[in-house]
Design a protein around this motif. Sequence first.
Motif, PDB file in Angstrom:
ATOM      1  N   GLU A 117       0.832  -1.202   0.000  1.00  0.00           N
ATOM      2  CA  GLU A 117       0.000   0.000   0.000  1.00  0.00           C
ATOM      3  C   GLU A 117       0.870   1.256   0.000  1.00  0.00           C
ATOM      4  OE1 GLU A 117      -3.605   2.054   2.633  1.00  0.00           O
ATOM      5  OE2 GLU A 117      -2.902   0.022   3.073  1.00  0.00           O
ATOM      6  N   GLU A 118       1.950   1.247   0.777  1.00  0.00           N
ATOM      7  CA  GLU A 118       2.849   2.393   0.801  1.00  0.00           C
ATOM      8  C   GLU A 118       3.507   2.617  -0.563  1.00  0.00           C
ATOM      9  OE1 GLU A 118       5.756   2.374   3.836  1.00  0.00           O
ATOM     10  OE2 GLU A 118       4.322   2.251   5.496  1.00  0.00           O
ATOM     11  N   GLU A 144       2.269   1.683  -3.358  1.00  0.00           N
ATOM     12  CA  GLU A 144       1.207   1.860  -4.354  1.00  0.00           C
ATOM     13  C   GLU A 144       1.334   0.839  -5.487  1.00  0.00           C
ATOM     14  OE1 GLU A 144       1.363   5.961  -5.530  1.00  0.00           O
ATOM     15  OE2 GLU A 144       0.313   6.632  -3.735  1.00  0.00           O
TER      16      GLU A 144
END
Length: 248
Positions: free
Chosen positions: A210-211, A213
């Motif tokens: 998630e960090e 992307e």
Amino acid sequence: MREFVFALEYDPGTNPVADVLEAHPDTTVRSLSCHVTPESLWRVDHATGSRAALEALEEAYRDATYCADCLVRDDCGADCEAQVLDRSGEELVVYTYWARTDVCTSVPHLALEHLGEGLLFETYREGRRYRWRIVLADDAPVHAFFDALGEEVGECAGMEILRLTDLDPDREATAADDPLPGEQRAALRAAVERGYYETPRRIHLSELAEELEVPRSTLSYRLRRAEAELARAFVRGDDPLDRVAPGG
């Protein structure tokens, strides 16, 4: 001469080859040759993966709606051809050709129009990520080309510039002899810096993805490939850690 390296990240359902590669994370596709004229495009790709993955990949190449590298999402009406040149247990070599229509466009066609003739193309695909390397003249208008590509890609894929550098035959290492592609290197460095390899882990894979992307499956695949290459380099007696050190 300079080299321009960038990547496209296809959304689900926008590219049948990317869909197959996403479903089979251990499968990769590398170009052996890629050629373009204003009216046509033809290329030869080499894929590696499991037998089931290569069968699905061959079917994707033969999909009537798929023309290699065409950026048009709807049926472009192009005359496309796909021919298997070699097939073995874990390898597949495919020739593809298509004659351009009035609505067709592609990365090589846009490059030809904006960067001129005499270009060299190299591509590498894993998951939904499609990395392009173009060798071009020093004065070629790279940013105009990339802006035009962004307009054509639209919302079907993300875009990322990886590097734009001069070709220097005297530099110590090149992309060709670097054991880790840029995206694998970046994933490994981020995993180390964020504590993914510590015990206990300071961050989970889904959080790191998630960090960064990127999809979780894509990040997992890149880390596994990087770990495998580092292990092979260790057994060969190389010193791969120097190549992935921060700032390297």
